[in-house]
Enzyme design. Sequence first.
Site, short mmCIF file in Angstrom:
data_model
loop_
_atom_site.label_atom_id
_atom_site.label_comp_id
_atom_site.label_asym_id
_atom_site.label_seq_id
_atom_site.Cartn_x
_atom_site.Cartn_y
_atom_site.Cartn_z
N SER A 1 0.84 -1.19 0.00
CA SER A 1 0.00 0.00 0.00
C SER A 1 0.88 1.25 0.00
CB SER A 1 -0.97 -0.05 1.20
OG SER A 1 -2.00 0.90 1.05
N HIS B 1 -7.94 -5.48 0.11
CA HIS B 1 -6.74 -4.65 0.22
C HIS B 1 -5.69 -5.30 1.10
CE1 HIS B 1 -4.49 -0.98 -0.21
NE2 HIS B 1 -4.36 -0.86 1.10
#
Length: 263
Positions: free
Chosen positions: A92, A225
């Site tokens: 990320s 995610h």
Amino acid sequence: MTDTELWVRRFHPADEAATRLLCLPHAGGSASYFLAAAKALAPEVDVLAVQYPGRQDRWRESGLTSVHEIADQLVAALPSLLDRPVTIFGHSLGATIGFEVARRLGLQGVVPTALFASGRRAPHRRKVERVHLRDDAGLIAEVRALAGTDDALLDDEDVVRMVLPAIRSDYTAAETYEYRPGPRLDCPIVALIGDCDPRVTLDEAQAWQEHTGGEFELVVHPGGHFYLNDKMPDVLRRIRTHTRALNPAPPGGAAFAHAVQPG
């Protein structure tokens, strides 16, 4: 503490390892996220887990709100650890920071063996995001929605009060990042995403290919995610396969075979 000790945790030091793996956590994350990875890869790979300011043992420091500033300070702390080939893994926010670190190392004549960019769109694919501008409740709601943190921790007001500043500074860094055009990386890039990630599309992940003059691979795992929470063993196997395929030169600092040669 030295700058190196402030920025890097070696949970399972592997002094005889031929390569190092620099691991950069997600927004709100800490070096301890890679504790299990360090244990799994030692003694074959020396894992360097990055600790951003503003969390855990650096909680007294203010968080940094610029990816470029984070990359600058981290690279300044790394010279003593560049005595052997280094691979970069970032998840990320950590993927974007990893990209900027790889750029800076390249300018110093040290080319990473690869950049593993996980759960993040390519640097030039900007989106307008304003999570960092939300109130505390809105910020925590986003963290819950991405399912990367134990809900029990987020239900503890003392814990939330402690971690919110770091989360907000990290989100600010991620969402205000501005890509600066420049040469492509000389190292391979492996982009990894979850197939249900609400933050990264397949096209945005594929666009990492535009940032390398070397090989590129896109790997899609089942999950959102934080697919990495469940698929870390698979990702580590891929990294281990990569490091085993390397043929490092004898120790000698930045003069490894991975260093850029003059001309």
